[in-house]
Design an enzyme around this catalytic site. Structure first.
Site, PDB file in Angstrom:
ATOM      1  N   ARG A   1       8.055 -16.163   0.684  1.00 58.14           N
ATOM      2  CA  ARG A   1       8.515 -14.781   0.832  1.00 58.14           C
ATOM      3  C   ARG A   1       7.847 -14.095   2.024  1.00 58.14           C
ATOM      4  O   ARG A   1       6.789 -14.533   2.475  1.00 58.14           O
ATOM      5  CB  ARG A   1       8.131 -13.967  -0.408  1.00 58.14           C
ATOM      6  CG  ARG A   1       9.015 -14.209  -1.579  1.00 58.14           C
ATOM      7  CD  ARG A   1       8.467 -13.490  -2.792  1.00 58.14           C
ATOM      8  NE  ARG A   1       9.402 -13.589  -3.906  1.00 58.14           N
ATOM      9  CZ  ARG A   1       9.072 -13.409  -5.171  1.00 58.14           C
ATOM     10  NH1 ARG A   1       7.832 -13.137  -5.495  1.00 58.14           N
ATOM     11  NH2 ARG A   1       9.982 -13.506  -6.116  1.00 58.14           N
TER      12      ARG A   1
ATOM     13  N   ASP B   1     -10.403   6.027   7.868  1.00 59.16           N
ATOM     14  CA  ASP B   1      -9.482   5.756   8.979  1.00 59.16           C
ATOM     15  C   ASP B   1     -10.204   5.400  10.282  1.00 59.16           C
ATOM     16  O   ASP B   1      -9.583   4.862  11.198  1.00 59.16           O
ATOM     17  CB  ASP B   1      -8.580   6.969   9.236  1.00 59.16           C
ATOM     18  CG  ASP B   1      -7.586   7.200   8.107  1.00 59.16           C
ATOM     19  OD1 ASP B   1      -7.371   6.265   7.318  1.00 59.16           O
ATOM     20  OD2 ASP B   1      -7.034   8.300   8.016  1.00 59.16           O
TER      21      ASP B   1
HETATM   22  O1  F6P Z   1      -8.855   9.586   4.290  1.00 58.44           O
HETATM   23  C1  F6P Z   1      -7.824   9.629   5.257  1.00 58.44           C
HETATM   24  C2  F6P Z   1      -6.588   9.202   4.602  1.00 58.44           C
HETATM   25  O2  F6P Z   1      -6.956   8.026   4.023  1.00 58.44           O
HETATM   26  C3  F6P Z   1      -5.295   8.968   5.380  1.00 58.44           C
HETATM   27  O3  F6P Z   1      -5.148   7.727   5.978  1.00 58.44           O
HETATM   28  C4  F6P Z   1      -4.270   9.187   4.298  1.00 58.44           C
HETATM   29  O4  F6P Z   1      -3.024   9.448   4.822  1.00 58.44           O
HETATM   30  C5  F6P Z   1      -4.837  10.345   3.612  1.00 58.44           C
HETATM   31  O5  F6P Z   1      -6.220  10.157   3.618  1.00 58.44           O
HETATM   32  C6  F6P Z   1      -4.328  10.578   2.210  1.00 58.44           C
HETATM   33  O6  F6P Z   1      -5.123  11.534   1.598  1.00 58.44           O
HETATM   34  P1  F6P Z   1      -4.743  12.416   0.333  1.00 58.44           P
HETATM   35  O7  F6P Z   1      -3.917  11.596  -0.565  1.00 58.44           O
HETATM   36  O8  F6P Z   1      -6.070  12.770  -0.233  1.00 58.44           O
HETATM   37  O9  F6P Z   1      -4.012  13.605   0.852  1.00 58.44           O
END
Ligand code: F6P
Length: 343
Positions: free
Chosen positions: A163, A128
């Protein structure tokens, strides 16, 4: 020295590059012993570990994920957790722990440092790219590459069928992946958590574009995008046992609202964990390697309570305090650049 290492939170491409670099310099240069704790803090709490050597780390540089495994468990979830970390580290003669993690894991690392539980050096990771005090986290570049390739591919099928394609990317609180891949992939519209969106305006923009004779639009949506109050109802996300909201699915709602308002055929692609899996790209391998070398140097310089970071292109150490507590959002300047291309 006896150095522990662990990976916490969600995985990300480049983790093995960090571990490998730590082990390489620790063994060759400092003649340290490196102990890898499995599954994040759990590895210390449950004394689940293995000694890592250069030999054992062979072949791991291009591998995604983490050879140490990872969880979101942390010592402050348990009454005697911090004390247990202290006891295990003392029993094992661990001089310092290198903690590779995102905001949650690094906040916990700072708390342990402040509570004088053990000596800690942090390494920031997350696809992120939302950690303060570092220009970049490893994993982000690979995620942007994957998202951009997906957008490139969606362009041609969108054009063939005339689309609208809604592409959902990760980014629960920040829109770095959405903004970068949106710019790189030539998206029509990008929706990020930092800038509340109005679904009527999104539909109007798409209609204006189609009226001008340009069909096929790509709308990139960060999973944590936020509608303006009273404009669109989103279901409350589920929360996991760590209090972590399980996001994903906003693009379905946006797509159906676009279709309702415009009459344009709209399809959805949710990239999900594809962005987090697989081999790290060269940039992330190099950044992870630089962080790993700097982290073991920081251990020997006794810069405990600090984190390695990329600043002005060079690797520095910064207090963990500066890295946690708030998230690094998309800069208004970059967002301003992106907006030049929106419909
Ligand atoms: O690594 C961060 C992140 O990619 C977030 O953007 C995402 O919401 C989250 O991890 C999801 O992580 P998990 O599925 O492991 O809970």
């Amino acid at each position: 020295m006896n150095v522990g290492i662990l990976t916490g939170g969600g995985d990300c491409p480049g983790l093995n590059a960090v571990i490998r670099a730590v082990v390489r310099k620790a063994e060759k240069h400092y003649e340290d012993t490196v102990v890898g704790f499995f599954d994040g803090w759990k590895g210390i709490l449950e004394e689940n570990y293995e000694e890592l050597t250069i030999e054992k780390m062979r072949g791991t540089l291009p591998r995604g994920g983490t050879v140490l495994g990872t969880t979101r468990d942390h010592p402050y979830m348990f009454e005697d957790g911090p004390q247990r970390i202290k006891d295990v580290c003392e029993k094992m003669g661990i001089d310092a722990v290198i903690v590779i993690g995102g905001e949650g894991t690094l906040s916990c690392a700072l708390e342990l440092h402040n509570d004088q539980i053990t000596n800690i050096i942090g390494v920031p990771k997350t696809i992120d790219n939302d950690i303060e005090a570092t220009e970049m986290t490893f994993g982000f570049s690979t995620a942007v590459e994957i998202a951009t390739e997906a957008i490139d591919r969606l362009h041609t099928t969108a054009e063939s069928h005339d689309r609208v394609m809604v592409v959902e990317v990760m980014g629960r609180h920040v829109g770095h992946i959405a903004t970068w891949s949106g710019i790189a992939g030539g998206a029509t519209i990008v929706l990020i958590p930092e800038e509340k969106f109005n679904i009527d305006n999104v539909a109007e923009s798409l209609k204006r574009r189609h009226d001008a004779g340009r069909y096929a639009s790509i709308v990139v949506v960060a999973e944590g995008a936020v509608p303006e109050e009273g404009t669109l109802n989103l279901p409350k996300p589920e929360v996991d046992r760590y209090g972590h909201q399980r996001l994903g699915g906003i693009s379905q709602i946006i797509a159906s609202e676009i279709e309702k308002r415009t009459g344009f055929e709209t399809r959805v692609t949710v990239l999900g964990h594809v962005q987090r899996g697989g081999t790290p790209n060269p940039y992330d391998r190099v950044l992870g390697t630089r962080f790993g070398i700097a982290a073991i140097d920081a251990v020997h310089n006794k810069q405990f309570g600090n984190m390695v970071a990329l600043q002005n292109g060079s690797i520095e150490t910064v207090p963990l305090q500066e890295a946690v507590g708030s998230l690094k959002t998309v800069s208004p300047k970059l967002w301003g650049t992106a907006k030049n291309f929106f419909a």
